[in-house]
Design a protein around this motif. Structure first.
Motif: not given
Length: 131
Positions: A1-27
């Protein structure tokens, strides 16, 4: 299931951007998925719940924008829909070698929440295809 590895990449990008913006939560996480991207949206939704667990995106909504395949016909000089990757021009019958859209898998945007403040929209870094 390559969707799992794709979603891991999305998660990593999302968490990186959330950190850059000082977010406490991704809605919310918004993705664009082309009909020819080779990704099953339902499998991606399942992977989303698995890989976001224990992160600031655990309760986030996954919003998927479906992008239909579109080819370009040189002889007719116009685009046409290419359902299921059929790149035969419906007007002249020419086979197109130019796919204009339909293979996208892009992190479009994140909806972030700063601690106790209201949600704020944060664009993704330059949208790029994830192989």
């Amino acid at each position: 299931m390559h969707e799992l590895s794709l979603m891991e990449a999305v998660r990593d990008q999302a968490l990186e951007q959330a950190g850059r913006h000082g977010a406490g939560r991704i809605v919310a996480i918004r993705l664009r998925i082309g009909s020819l991207a080779g990704v099953e949206p339902e499998a991606l939704r399942f992977a989303f719940t698995v890989v976001m667990e224990g992160t600031i995106a655990e309760e986030a909504r996954l919003v998927i924008e479906a992008v239909p395949a579109v080819c370009f016909c040189g002889p007719c000089a116009q685009p046409f829909p290419a359902p299921e990757g059929n790149c035969e021009c419906p007007l002249c019958g020419a086979i197109s070698l130019e796919l204009l859209q339909g293979r996208e898998l892009e992190l479009r945007s994140l909806e972030l929440e700063e601690g106790s403040g209201p949600p704020a929209e944060a664009p993704s870094p330059a949208a790029k295809d994830i192989p």
